[in-house]
Design an enzyme around this catalytic site. Structure first.
Site, PDB file in Angstrom:
ATOM      1  N   HIS A  76       0.821  -1.218   0.000  1.00 15.16           N
ATOM      2  CA  HIS A  76       0.000   0.000   0.000  1.00 15.16           C
ATOM      3  C   HIS A  76       0.856   1.270   0.000  1.00 15.16           C
ATOM      4  O   HIS A  76       0.309   2.373  -0.059  1.00 15.16           O
ATOM      5  CB  HIS A  76      -1.003   0.005   1.165  1.00 15.16           C
ATOM      6  CG  HIS A  76      -0.411   0.174   2.524  1.00 15.16           C
ATOM      7  ND1 HIS A  76      -0.207  -0.881   3.387  1.00 15.16           N
ATOM      8  CD2 HIS A  76      -0.001   1.279   3.183  1.00 15.16           C
ATOM      9  CE1 HIS A  76       0.299  -0.422   4.518  1.00 15.16           C
ATOM     10  NE2 HIS A  76       0.439   0.880   4.416  1.00 15.16           N
ATOM     11  N   ASP A 110       0.144  -7.848   1.699  1.00  8.28           N
ATOM     12  CA  ASP A 110       0.576  -6.448   1.675  1.00  8.28           C
ATOM     13  C   ASP A 110       2.106  -6.349   1.645  1.00  8.28           C
ATOM     14  O   ASP A 110       2.750  -6.039   2.643  1.00  8.28           O
ATOM     15  CB  ASP A 110       0.001  -5.726   2.904  1.00  8.28           C
ATOM     16  CG  ASP A 110       0.216  -4.224   2.864  1.00  8.28           C
ATOM     17  OD1 ASP A 110       0.581  -3.705   1.785  1.00  8.28           O
ATOM     18  OD2 ASP A 110       0.011  -3.573   3.907  1.00  8.28           O
ATOM     19  N   SER A 128       4.359   2.320   8.187  1.00  8.65           N
ATOM     20  CA  SER A 128       4.077   1.308   7.170  1.00  8.65           C
ATOM     21  C   SER A 128       5.320   0.876   6.402  1.00  8.65           C
ATOM     22  O   SER A 128       6.169   1.689   6.035  1.00  8.65           O
ATOM     23  CB  SER A 128       3.058   1.850   6.158  1.00  8.65           C
ATOM     24  OG  SER A 128       1.751   1.699   6.633  1.00  8.65           O
TER      25      SER A 128
END
Length: 255
Positions: A72, A117, A208
């Site tokens: 992402h 992910d 992230s």
């Protein structure tokens, strides 16, 4: 339930998930929770990803020319900082800033559920490993509940500002049953959970793509969390890299 990416724009992605899951909104905070400054260059595999707007995600050096990060965090191009401890340091000794124009998401990445992910970013040139820049092996064994693992990143602090210095926090791996219960219907076998203790230690928005390291191997990547960070009983979600060793090796060998 609301799940949010651990990026500075996690709130926006969280709103997309609300439409899919019908979850109710709650507040989002942004930081590594209850962490501390890492010892300088103790995480030499840590990468910082920059766009024209500045720092936006972390990554992990797993090969002299390849960085793993969360899918992402995808962009068209990147400036990748390696060997950094202080993000605001000007030409920090032992650091490199490298361009990257090729990034490959896992083909089964599911946005907005965050299944699978991960992505690989190819640096435009290989790096020579040193005391400040070094790759880390990807774990071949999956995590065990109760394992103590270390998460690092430059996610926002409690006051809303980004820290200058890399932050570290130790988290305990949660059971698959707990992770599944808390994150259904978006839970997927490509995920594992860590944190959620009474000490409120956690990763959060801005972290992230960064590493969670268990037993000296890269066990996972910071992926997403549920609502407010650092809630007792609510661990965050990490990409379970033991499920992807073959894919990672194939991409590196064929590109």
């Amino acid at each position: 339930m609301m799940v949010t990416a651990r990026t500075p724009w996690g709130w926006f992605l969280g709103c997309l998930i609300l439409e899919v899951t019908g979850a109710s909104a709650s507040s989002v905070s942004s930081r590594i929770i209850q962490g501390q400054d890492c010892s300088p260059h103790s995480q030499p595999w840590q990468a910082a990803l920059f766009s024209e707007d500045g720092f936006f995600c972390s990554g992990v050096l797993v090969h002299p020319q390849w960085v793993l990060s969360a899918a992402h965090c995808l962009q068209e191009s990147y400036i990748v900082g390696l060997g950094l401890h202080n993000l605001k340091g000007s030409q920090e000794p032992g650091s490199r800033m490298l361009e990257a124009h090729l990034s490959i998401q896992h083909p089964n990445f599911n946005d907005p559920s965050f299944a699978n992910d991960l992505m690989l970013i190819k640096l435009n040139e290989s790096v020579i490993e040193s005391n400040t820049i070094r790759s880390i092996p990807v774990a071949t064994q999956c995590p065990t509940p109760g394992d103590t693992c270390l998460v690092s990143g430059w996610g926002q602090l409690k006051n809303g500002k980004l820290p200058s210095l890399l932050q570290c926090v130790n988290l305990s791996v949660a059971s698959e049953e707990t992770c599944r219960l808390l994150y259904d219907p978006v839970y997927h076998l490509s995920m594992f959970c860590a944190g959620g203790g009474q000490d409120q230690k956690d990763s959060c928005n801005g972290d992230s793509g960064g590493p969670i390291v268990c037993n000296r191997s890269l066990q996972g990547l910071v992926s997403m969390g549920q609502g407010k960070c650092g809630q007792p009983g609510i661990p965050s979600v990490y990409t379970n890299l033991c499920k992807f060793t073959n894919w990672i090796q194939t991409i590196i060998q064929t590109n």
